[in-house]
Enzyme design. Sequence first.
Site, mmCIF file in Angstrom:
data_model
loop_
_atom_site.group_PDB
_atom_site.id
_atom_site.type_symbol
_atom_site.label_atom_id
_atom_site.label_comp_id
_atom_site.label_asym_id
_atom_site.label_seq_id
_atom_site.Cartn_x
_atom_site.Cartn_y
_atom_site.Cartn_z
ATOM 1 N N HIS A 135 1.639 64.314 37.100
ATOM 2 C CA HIS A 135 0.601 63.471 36.989
ATOM 3 C C HIS A 135 -0.603 63.841 36.123
ATOM 4 C CE1 HIS A 135 -2.288 65.606 39.869
ATOM 5 N NE2 HIS A 135 -1.320 65.958 40.359
ATOM 6 N N HIS A 144 5.361 69.919 21.275
ATOM 7 C CA HIS A 144 6.942 70.119 21.818
ATOM 8 C C HIS A 144 6.955 70.790 23.009
ATOM 9 C CE1 HIS A 144 11.329 71.216 20.714
ATOM 10 N NE2 HIS A 144 11.303 70.957 21.856
#
Length: 211
Positions: A135, A144
């Site tokens: 979250h 990446h």
Amino acid sequence: MKGFDKIRLYGAGGHSQIIQAVSNQNGVTVTAVFDDNTSGSHPAFKNIISGARKNPDKFPHTGDPFIIAVGDNSHRVEISKFLKSEFATVIHKSAIIDPNVSIGKGTVIYAGAAVQPNTIIGEHVIINTLASVDHDNIIEDFVHVSPNATLCGLVHVGEGTHIGAGAVIIPKIKIGKWCTIGAGAVIIRDVPDYSVVVGNPGKVIKTKSLL
């Protein structure tokens, strides 16, 4: 896949093969594949169109949206500056994406990845297979996140950073731009820009030259 039934790929390596497979599973047709370095192309690709950057006036910038199907973060930046095109977003059907996640254009999210509420993902990001993004994360452009990496809550990852396979980032950590976090590293403190970090706990072993 969001909003498109056809896309084009720029890049014809192994990373591009995965994007094509995800597209096929989502019922999206790859209409063309471009790559200026066909010597490194994957055997799965036929009829690759080359020479685009040498002949920009002849390149078909308009048409189906693109995905920059290249794993290297800096190369995606270069190609994004060249392509004057709309970009699609590719999301595998098995990925778990909370409705309150913001995802930028050109981003790809692979099989089994999870992205939790109130996370912001930038443009041309790769969230790879089985990666977990918890979250309230902020993932800036051209990042990446490699397979099986775990980003706990409230993590901020700067532009162009590569998070290695199986790395773990504890909550509330800020990782700077254009860093490399080694495979399996455990990050327990903030990481400055351009750092290369390895180990458990993670240690900066060098600083990259400015890009």
